[in-house]
Scaffold this active site. Structure first.
Site, mmCIF file in Angstrom:
data_model
loop_
_atom_site.group_PDB
_atom_site.id
_atom_site.type_symbol
_atom_site.label_atom_id
_atom_site.label_comp_id
_atom_site.label_asym_id
_atom_site.label_seq_id
_atom_site.Cartn_x
_atom_site.Cartn_y
_atom_site.Cartn_z
ATOM 1 N N SER A 66 51.215 42.614 37.013
ATOM 2 C CA SER A 66 49.910 42.367 37.638
ATOM 3 C C SER A 66 49.998 42.545 39.138
ATOM 4 O O SER A 66 50.913 41.998 39.783
ATOM 5 C CB SER A 66 49.445 40.947 37.333
ATOM 6 O OG SER A 66 48.342 40.634 38.163
ATOM 7 N N ALA A 123 39.171 29.409 39.953
ATOM 8 C CA ALA A 123 37.915 28.992 40.577
ATOM 9 C C ALA A 123 36.843 28.688 39.536
ATOM 10 O O ALA A 123 35.706 28.421 39.871
ATOM 11 C CB ALA A 123 37.419 30.069 41.532
ATOM 12 N N SER A 127 38.929 33.709 34.941
ATOM 13 C CA SER A 127 39.889 34.806 35.071
ATOM 14 C C SER A 127 40.781 34.866 33.831
ATOM 15 O O SER A 127 41.196 35.950 33.413
ATOM 16 C CB SER A 127 40.727 34.662 36.338
ATOM 17 O OG SER A 127 41.302 33.382 36.407
ATOM 18 N N ASP A 172 33.249 31.101 27.294
ATOM 19 C CA ASP A 172 33.797 32.068 28.261
ATOM 20 C C ASP A 172 34.094 33.408 27.596
ATOM 21 O O ASP A 172 33.708 34.470 28.090
ATOM 22 C CB ASP A 172 35.087 31.527 28.896
ATOM 23 C CG ASP A 172 34.863 30.184 29.551
ATOM 24 O OD1 ASP A 172 33.689 29.822 29.782
ATOM 25 O OD2 ASP A 172 35.856 29.480 29.817
HETATM 26 C C1 GLA Z 1 35.326 25.787 30.395
HETATM 27 C C2 GLA Z 1 35.611 26.104 28.935
HETATM 28 C C3 GLA Z 1 34.301 26.446 28.207
HETATM 29 C C4 GLA Z 1 33.242 25.375 28.431
HETATM 30 C C5 GLA Z 1 33.116 25.033 29.921
HETATM 31 C C6 GLA Z 1 32.196 23.879 30.177
HETATM 32 O O1 GLA Z 1 34.872 26.916 31.066
HETATM 33 O O2 GLA Z 1 36.501 27.173 28.833
HETATM 34 O O3 GLA Z 1 34.561 26.629 26.844
HETATM 35 O O4 GLA Z 1 33.510 24.240 27.680
HETATM 36 O O5 GLA Z 1 34.372 24.741 30.500
HETATM 37 O O6 GLA Z 1 30.887 24.208 29.858
#
Ligand code: GLA
Length: 392
Positions: A66, A123, A127, A172
């Site tokens: 990376s 953050a 990522s 995510d």
């Molecule tokens: C993180 C987790 C998600 C979700 C959020 C809160 O990003 O990876 O699955 O639970 O927190 O909404």
């Protein structure tokens, strides 16, 4: 892209077919800590993310490198014996994806890969899910597996849950895999039914502000919140027939909340139920072009995360409060898991400069930290981007 291809050849040598992939970061507009509670989320994929340049190998070796972690050099693993290794640090995410592909019965060969990401790490802009989906897409393409994106989303979440050991929900990976340009995705995390809503903000923009307080999901209170909600659900299930907190309306929650005898657990469940209802409402408002009402719901989401879910903390509260007091701010809240990371605000374009100057000043006075701002674009989900490389 040119630099990435050149570096790839310098690191791994010439020859073979080199292919390139892009996987975005994500920001959640509203619907926080609802995914693992069977509720709705409303995230979008960003135009910043992770690039992966890869070439298939004839043996079972995988070589990872990376540009964001150059000092770690090239890490070589054997794809037939993959195990979590703390020394491999970031490479455990892609390793996990390969491992779950294999566990699911997909035949994948070895490969060389070079990653480069422009999402700030740690953050809260995902990522980690971004590198997971970049890896899933490259495995799918290099090995001609023809998997549906939803399948790769699920594999990536399993990699994080089972291989890396972080008990995240599906938001995510879903946002990153299924994201669409200029749109947010309303996802029912219970059924995985989803729909896209165009994000039309007229004369306003989405601004992400980084508290610059690092947060690590693994060592945060994330899992504690999950357990608190599970306990609350179990108490309710003794009296109501529900599968998850996301099944409750506000009225049914009010009628049964006394069964959750632990006051902390009751507060957590209250957030999960109200946030889910708020998220569905917010998506409707956005569709109707009622941006002010959408912003108001964002603000209410932050208050609920601060007071009932207690995942904000000094930095996120300071950044959001500073935003709330600025002219031209339509809505502002923390985004992601919390405990640090970023906020998301909708800011009228004519106030973008004063917003950044004034919020940075107030925030620094309160916390001693300097925030960073990103006026972001909503880009498409994880994909192969060879068209671009072919032009080189
Ligand atoms: C993180 C987790 C998600 C979700 C959020 C809160 O990003 O990876 O699955 O639970 O927190 O909404």
């Amino acid at each position: 892209m040119k630099t990435l291809y050149e570096t790839f050849r310098e690191v791994y040598g010439e020859g073979g077919e080199i292919r390139s992939f892009f996987s975005p970061g994500r920001v959640n507009l509203i619907g926080e800590h609802t995914d693992y509670n069977g509720g709705h989320v409303f995230p979008c994929s960003l135009s910043i993310g992770t690039y992966a340049v890869a070439r298939k190998r004839k043996d079972n070796l995988i070589r990872f490198y990376s540009l964001n972690f150059k000092t770690q050099g090239v890490m070589t693993v054997d794809s037939t014996s993959l195990a979590y290794d703390a020394e491999h640090d970031w490479a455990n995410y892609p390793k996990g994806v390969v491992s779950i592909f294999k566990e699911s019965g997909y035949d994948v060969s070895g490969f060389d890969v070079l990653y480069f990401g422009n999402i700030p790490n740690g953050a809260g802009l995902s990522s980690s899910a971004s590198i997971e989906l970049a890896t899933a897409v490259l495995l799918n393409e290099l090995n001609h597996l023809h998997l549906e994106m939803v399948e790769m989303v699920k594999i990536s979440q399993r990699a994080e849950n089972e291989f890396v050991g972080v008990n995240c929900g599906i938001m995510d990976q879903f946002a990153i895999g299924m994201g669409k340009e200029k749109a947010a995705v309303l996802l029912d995390c219970n059924t995985l039914a989803y729909s896209y809503s165009p994000v039309v903000l007229e004369k306003a923009s989405l601004v992400i502000a980084n508290t610059n307080k690092r947060r690590g999901l693994a060592d945060s209170k994330y899992n504690e919140r999950r357990s608190e909600c599970e306990r609350a659900l179990a108490k309710l299930q003794e009296h109501v027939s529900i599968q998850s907190l996301g099944d409750l309306t506000i009225e049914s929650f009010e009628a049964h909340k006394h069964h959750i005898t632990n006051p902390i657990d009751q507060k957590r469940a209250k957030h999960a139920v109200h946030e889910n209802v708020r998220t569905i409402e917010a998506a409707k408002r956005l569709k109707a072009g009622e941006i002010e009402a959408f912003g108001q719901l964002m603000n209410e989401s932050h208050v609920s995360l601060r007071d009932d879910y207690e995942v904000t903390g000094l930095e996120l509260d300071a950044l959001v409060e500073a935003a709330w007091s600025e002219e031209g701010v339509i809505g502002s809240r923390m985004t992601g898991a919390g405990f640090g990371g970023c906020t998301i605000s909708i800011v009228e374009d004519q106030f973008l400069t004063s917003f950044q100057t004034n919020v940075a000043k107030t925030y620094k006075e309160k916390t001693g930290l300097t925030p960073e701002f990103y006026v972001v674009e909503i880009g498409a989900g994880a994909r192969e981007i060879n068209q671009l490389s072919e032009a080189l």
